[in-house]
Design a protein around this motif. Structure first.
Motif, PDB file in Angstrom:
ATOM      1  N   ILE A 272       3.975  -3.325 -27.334  1.00  0.00           N
ATOM      2  CA  ILE A 272       3.891  -2.164 -28.169  1.00  0.00           C
ATOM      3  C   ILE A 272       4.299  -2.740 -29.714  1.00  0.00           C
ATOM      4  CG2 ILE A 272       4.935   0.046 -28.814  1.00  0.00           C
ATOM      5  CD1 ILE A 272       5.312   0.551 -25.809  1.00  0.00           C
ATOM      6  N   ILE A 273       5.306  -3.288 -29.554  1.00  0.00           N
ATOM      7  CA  ILE A 273       5.989  -3.693 -31.011  1.00  0.00           C
ATOM      8  C   ILE A 273       4.839  -4.614 -31.690  1.00  0.00           C
ATOM      9  CG2 ILE A 273       7.611  -5.313 -32.035  1.00  0.00           C
ATOM     10  CD1 ILE A 273       9.782  -4.297 -30.314  1.00  0.00           C
ATOM     11  N   ALA A 274       4.239  -5.452 -30.958  1.00  0.00           N
ATOM     12  CA  ALA A 274       3.248  -6.595 -31.384  1.00  0.00           C
ATOM     13  C   ALA A 274       1.873  -5.771 -31.527  1.00  0.00           C
ATOM     14  CB  ALA A 274       3.007  -7.667 -30.731  1.00  0.00           C
ATOM     15  N   GLY A 275       1.720  -4.596 -31.127  1.00  0.00           N
ATOM     16  CA  GLY A 275       0.631  -3.729 -31.423  1.00  0.00           C
ATOM     17  C   GLY A 275      -0.544  -3.986 -30.507  1.00  0.00           C
ATOM     18  N   PHE A 276      -0.433  -4.150 -29.236  1.00  0.00           N
ATOM     19  CA  PHE A 276      -1.452  -4.499 -28.222  1.00  0.00           C
ATOM     20  C   PHE A 276      -2.130  -3.193 -28.067  1.00  0.00           C
ATOM     21  CE2 PHE A 276       0.660  -8.353 -27.813  1.00  0.00           C
ATOM     22  CZ  PHE A 276      -0.400  -9.348 -27.257  1.00  0.00           C
ATOM     23  N   SER A 277      -3.267  -3.418 -27.572  1.00  0.00           N
ATOM     24  CA  SER A 277      -3.965  -2.030 -27.204  1.00  0.00           C
ATOM     25  C   SER A 277      -3.414  -1.291 -25.678  1.00  0.00           C
ATOM     26  CB  SER A 277      -5.665  -2.122 -27.014  1.00  0.00           C
ATOM     27  OG  SER A 277      -5.800  -2.894 -25.855  1.00  0.00           O
ATOM     28  N   PRO A 278      -3.386  -0.119 -25.371  1.00  0.00           N
ATOM     29  CA  PRO A 278      -3.080   0.341 -24.194  1.00  0.00           C
ATOM     30  C   PRO A 278      -3.587  -0.354 -22.858  1.00  0.00           C
ATOM     31  CG  PRO A 278      -3.479   2.157 -25.775  1.00  0.00           C
ATOM     32  CD  PRO A 278      -4.172   0.732 -26.371  1.00  0.00           C
ATOM     33  N   ARG A 279      -4.932  -0.725 -23.272  1.00  0.00           N
ATOM     34  CA  ARG A 279      -5.466  -1.492 -22.133  1.00  0.00           C
ATOM     35  C   ARG A 279      -4.815  -2.753 -21.873  1.00  0.00           C
ATOM     36  NH1 ARG A 279     -11.482  -2.276 -23.213  1.00  0.00           N
ATOM     37  NH2 ARG A 279     -10.575  -4.216 -23.599  1.00  0.00           N
ATOM     38  N   ASP A 280      -4.743  -3.502 -22.647  1.00  0.00           N
ATOM     39  CA  ASP A 280      -4.114  -4.662 -22.688  1.00  0.00           C
ATOM     40  C   ASP A 280      -2.643  -4.492 -22.442  1.00  0.00           C
ATOM     41  OD1 ASP A 280      -6.259  -5.980 -23.507  1.00  0.00           O
ATOM     42  OD2 ASP A 280      -5.360  -6.612 -25.450  1.00  0.00           O
ATOM     43  N   ILE A 281      -1.995  -3.986 -22.684  1.00  0.00           N
ATOM     44  CA  ILE A 281      -0.459  -3.444 -22.505  1.00  0.00           C
ATOM     45  C   ILE A 281      -0.319  -3.209 -20.988  1.00  0.00           C
ATOM     46  CG2 ILE A 281       1.450  -1.699 -22.332  1.00  0.00           C
ATOM     47  CD1 ILE A 281       0.739  -1.529 -25.522  1.00  0.00           C
ATOM     48  N   ASN A 282      -1.279  -2.357 -20.383  1.00  0.00           N
ATOM     49  CA  ASN A 282      -1.185  -2.060 -18.975  1.00  0.00           C
ATOM     50  C   ASN A 282      -1.560  -3.430 -18.135  1.00  0.00           C
ATOM     51  OD1 ASN A 282      -1.148  -0.105 -16.953  1.00  0.00           O
ATOM     52  ND2 ASN A 282      -3.550  -0.119 -16.873  1.00  0.00           N
ATOM     53  N   ARG A 283      -2.723  -4.105 -18.607  1.00  0.00           N
ATOM     54  CA  ARG A 283      -3.018  -5.445 -17.902  1.00  0.00           C
ATOM     55  C   ARG A 283      -1.766  -6.308 -17.922  1.00  0.00           C
ATOM     56  NH1 ARG A 283      -5.269  -9.574 -19.520  1.00  0.00           N
ATOM     57  NH2 ARG A 283      -5.773  -8.662 -21.585  1.00  0.00           N
ATOM     58  N   ARG A 284      -1.321  -6.541 -18.910  1.00  0.00           N
ATOM     59  CA  ARG A 284      -0.109  -7.576 -19.062  1.00  0.00           C
ATOM     60  C   ARG A 284       1.028  -7.058 -18.472  1.00  0.00           C
ATOM     61  NH1 ARG A 284      -0.028 -11.399 -23.975  1.00  0.00           N
ATOM     62  NH2 ARG A 284      -2.124 -11.634 -24.397  1.00  0.00           N
ATOM     63  N   VAL A 285       1.491  -5.892 -18.476  1.00  0.00           N
ATOM     64  CA  VAL A 285       2.694  -5.464 -17.895  1.00  0.00           C
ATOM     65  C   VAL A 285       2.644  -5.515 -16.394  1.00  0.00           C
ATOM     66  CG1 VAL A 285       4.566  -3.565 -17.514  1.00  0.00           C
ATOM     67  CG2 VAL A 285       3.276  -4.079 -19.855  1.00  0.00           C
ATOM     68  N   ARG A 286       1.621  -5.033 -15.971  1.00  0.00           N
ATOM     69  CA  ARG A 286       1.443  -5.189 -14.407  1.00  0.00           C
ATOM     70  C   ARG A 286       1.136  -6.800 -13.996  1.00  0.00           C
ATOM     71  NH1 ARG A 286       0.329  -0.632 -12.576  1.00  0.00           N
ATOM     72  NH2 ARG A 286      -0.591   0.858 -13.855  1.00  0.00           N
ATOM     73  N   ALA A 287       0.877  -7.540 -14.685  1.00  0.00           N
ATOM     74  CA  ALA A 287       0.690  -9.136 -14.411  1.00  0.00           C
ATOM     75  C   ALA A 287       2.261  -9.650 -14.435  1.00  0.00           C
ATOM     76  CB  ALA A 287      -0.198  -9.580 -15.422  1.00  0.00           C
ATOM     77  N   ALA A 288       2.852  -9.078 -15.500  1.00  0.00           N
ATOM     78  CA  ALA A 288       4.310  -9.638 -15.661  1.00  0.00           C
ATOM     79  C   ALA A 288       5.180  -9.188 -14.525  1.00  0.00           C
ATOM     80  CB  ALA A 288       5.060  -9.325 -17.174  1.00  0.00           C
ATOM     81  N   LEU A 289       5.065  -7.759 -14.215  1.00  0.00           N
ATOM     82  CA  LEU A 289       5.958  -7.225 -13.024  1.00  0.00           C
ATOM     83  C   LEU A 289       5.565  -7.963 -11.673  1.00  0.00           C
ATOM     84  CD1 LEU A 289       5.955  -3.469 -13.868  1.00  0.00           C
ATOM     85  CD2 LEU A 289       7.942  -5.169 -14.045  1.00  0.00           C
ATOM     86  N   ASP A 290       4.053  -8.126 -11.718  1.00  0.00           N
ATOM     87  CA  ASP A 290       3.797  -8.780 -10.341  1.00  0.00           C
ATOM     88  C   ASP A 290       4.306 -10.427 -10.074  1.00  0.00           C
ATOM     89  OD1 ASP A 290       2.176  -8.760  -8.154  1.00  0.00           O
ATOM     90  OD2 ASP A 290       0.595  -9.870  -8.850  1.00  0.00           O
ATOM     91  N   LEU A 291       4.794 -10.879 -11.407  1.00  0.00           N
ATOM     92  CA  LEU A 291       5.100 -12.291 -11.763  1.00  0.00           C
ATOM     93  C   LEU A 291       6.445 -12.427 -10.969  1.00  0.00           C
ATOM     94  CD1 LEU A 291       3.333 -14.866 -12.159  1.00  0.00           C
ATOM     95  CD2 LEU A 291       4.442 -14.649 -14.449  1.00  0.00           C
ATOM     96  N   VAL A 292       7.171 -11.210 -11.335  1.00  0.00           N
ATOM     97  CA  VAL A 292       8.652 -11.299 -11.020  1.00  0.00           C
ATOM     98  C   VAL A 292       8.971 -10.602  -9.793  1.00  0.00           C
ATOM     99  CG1 VAL A 292       9.413 -11.611 -13.465  1.00  0.00           C
ATOM    100  CG2 VAL A 292       8.990  -9.151 -12.404  1.00  0.00           C
ATOM    101  N   GLY A 293       7.834 -10.193  -9.052  1.00  0.00           N
ATOM    102  CA  GLY A 293       7.906  -9.471  -7.740  1.00  0.00           C
ATOM    103  C   GLY A 293       8.351  -8.308  -7.753  1.00  0.00           C
ATOM    104  N   LEU A 294       8.183  -7.213  -8.935  1.00  0.00           N
ATOM    105  CA  LEU A 294       8.571  -6.187  -9.029  1.00  0.00           C
ATOM    106  C   LEU A 294       7.103  -4.953  -9.221  1.00  0.00           C
ATOM    107  CD1 LEU A 294      11.495  -6.379 -11.175  1.00  0.00           C
ATOM    108  CD2 LEU A 294      11.476  -5.919  -8.713  1.00  0.00           C
TER     109      LEU A 294
END
Lengths: 324, 237
Positions: free
Chosen positions: B105-127
């Motif tokens: 959000i700070i870096a100004g990503f679009s909601p779609r990108d945010i959604n995708r990346r956050v899911r990927a990151a949470l997946d990566l840490v097993g959450l």
């Protein structure tokens, strides 16, 4: 490294850079403004108190301003009202009075002369004053014939005074009463009231800035750890400041709105009694509100002051918070 | 990726936290920073993250001397850096997803990108399924993984961590370290301060040892380099 290096310079944005940047900018603003509003809504009592204080602080000078404006409207008709009343000797015959009126009318520098006979004056007095019983008990009409003299509009104040002095010197005249003195005094009082309103506006505007500034300062203190985290993960000063500025903006807008409502309500409540009072004076006067422009200015002033208060608070306190 | 050139740090009114330190960490390295409390580990990390500035010498991160970064550009600088904290520093007033999304959000990503990346990151840490949860309802180990997801979600080339396993039991600690190793395989440079000597020795990465603000050991993953063995000060606290 290739995979991660890519993101070094900043985020990959969808679409062309400039457009995406502008969109991101507005998205962040929307995010922060709504977030700030939500934050106010989550503490309704505290927010409402702050908004009430702002509303009252703004409504007070606005109300005073309306009063002064109305007084000016009321007096606008009087500024040219240099009519003076020439009270004739008590007991003078009506014919003599009428002759005098005709003589006066013939003088230069006179626009109009109206004669009010003692009887007519008594009848009018009886009708409006409510002293009917007292007048009955007098038996004899205590009022003299009166000439209401309107000088020509071309006459200046000195010429009018000279004219009044000449009329007063006539044998049949008891007393000449210039009506300009009290108009001047009234205008003087209005002027003082206007100044007082300006001072009040200044002081209460300052008070609003202080109120919002203090509220935002407390908010900043409460969210200290959050601000530290934001700074640690790359939140710029602008990004971190923005929710607080929007907080101040919302306080200002809602406070301004409340001030509009309060002023409007006060006007509505006053309209009827003022109308009655004006009726008693035989006047068509009715309260003039600040109008759409006035209300918009009130709302605008609230918004500006709220934002200003938040700006002062963030400028002073956000910089102090640094992660350690 | 990180270079310290004759860096010294003295806190006002305090002693010398770091004395003339030279250190070079290449891109893609996995480096443990170790030593007793007060050795200067945290100070070193703070110099990398520009939380502190050196009193002497210069720190070069990503080819850029931190000395040349004015205050107003620190935020931009930190966006190229993932930081993991011992106490995770999660925000209690928003859920796991929003916590991880914050850097985006700070870096100004679009909601779609945010959604995708956050899911990927949470997946990566097993959450993957903990997004809507409040972080305070999670276990300490899970909270730390949320903190790690937030640190890597914007795919920074460099990740620094100050005692990331300080509050975790050995099993969870190993789990977290394995997670860091996966990021390293993806090309991320890691600098992790820890005094958990047993764990660090088991993992066998490069170890940089500090004591009293000085470099006292630098052992490569293959065991070469120098070390000050036998000193009881290390690995005690």
């Amino acid at each position: 490294m290739a995979r991660t290096r890519r993101s070094e310079r900043g985020p990959r944005r969808s679409g062309p850079g400039m457009v995406a940047r502008i969109r991101a900018y507005f998205r962040q603003h929307a995010h922060h403004s709504l977030g700030a509003l939500g934050r106010l809504a989550r503490q309704p009592v505290a927010s409402l108190l702050t908004v009430a204080v702002i509303g009252i602080a703004l409504a007070l000078p606005a109300g005073l301003n309306v009063l002064v404006a109305n007084a000016r409207v009321l007096s606008a008709g009087w500024e040219s009202a240099v009519d003076f009343s020439v009270y004739l000797q008590h007991g003078l015959e009506l014919e003599r009075a009428e002759a005098l009126a005709a003589q006066t009318r013939a003088r230069s520098g006179i626009a109009a002369v109206e004669i009010i006979s003692a009887e007519a004056a008594l009848a009018e007095f009886r009708e409006h004053s409510g002293f009917t019983a007292a007048l009955e008990s007098l038996g004899e009409n205590p009022l003299p014939h009166t000439l209401v003299v309107r000088p020509a509009p071309t006459l200046d104040a000195g010429a009018v005074a000279a004219l009044a002095a000449e009329l007063e010197a006539l044998e049949e005249v008891e007393l000449v009463q210039l009506d300009t003195a009290w108009v001047e005094r009234f205008l003087g009082i209005i002027d003082i009231a206007r100044r007082a309103t300006e001072v009040t506006l200044l002081l209460l505007g300052l008070a609003v800035i202080i109120i919002v500034g203090n509220t935002i300062r407390l908010d900043i203190q409460n969210r200290r750890s959050e601000i530290e985290v934001m700074k640690l993960i790359g939140g710029s000063d602008g990004f971190i400041r923005r929710p607080f500025l929007y907080g101040g903006l919302w306080y200002g807008i809602t406070g301004g709105l409340l001030a509009v409502i309060l002023t409007g309500a006060a006007l509505l409540a006053l309209a009827a009694p003022v109308g009655r009072l004006a009726g008693l004076y035989g006047s068509e006067f009715s309260l003039v509100g600040p109008g759409m422009a006035g209300f918009a200015a009130l709302l605008g002033a609230g918004t500006l002051l709220g934002w200003l208060g938040a700006w002062v608070a963030t400028a002073r306190h956000l910089r102090e918070i640094e992660p350690t | 990726m990180i270079r310290f050139e004759a860096v010294g740090k003295r806190y006002p009114g305090g002693g010398e936290a770091l004395a003339t330190l030279d250190l070079d960490i290449a891109p893609g390295e996995f480096v443990f920073l170790t030593g007793p409390s007060g050795a200067g580990k945290s100070t070193l990390l703070k110099l990398v993250a520009l939380i502190e500035r050196p009193s002497r010498g210069q720190v070069i991160v990503n080819g850029q001397s931190t000395r040349q970064i004015p205050r107003r550009r620190i935020a931009q600088f930190r966006r190229g850096l993932g930081i993991v904290f011992q106490d995770h520093k999660l925000l209690a007033d928003r859920n796991v997803f929003d916590n991880v999304a914050l850097p985006l959000i700070i870096a100004g990503f679009s909601p779609r990108d945010i959604n995708r990346r956050v899911r990927a990151a949470l997946d990566l840490v097993g959450l993957a399924n903990k997004g809507p949860r409040n972080p305070m309802t999670l276990s300490t180990g899970e909270q730390q993984r949320v903190g790690i997801a937030r640190a890597v979600v914007s795919k920074p080339p460099l990740l620094i961590a100050d005692e990331p396993t300080g509050n975790l039991d050995p099993e969870l600690s190993l789990e977290i370290m394995r997670l860091f190793e996966r990021f390293n395989e993806l090309g991320v440079t890691l600098l992790i301060a820890s005094h958990d000597i047993d764990l660090i020795t088991r993992l066998g990465h490069r170890r940089v040892m500090l004591a009293e603000g000085r470099l006292v050991g630098d052992t490569a993953a293959d065991g070469s380099g120098y070390d000050v063995d036998g000193d009881p000060a290390y690995g005690q606290d």
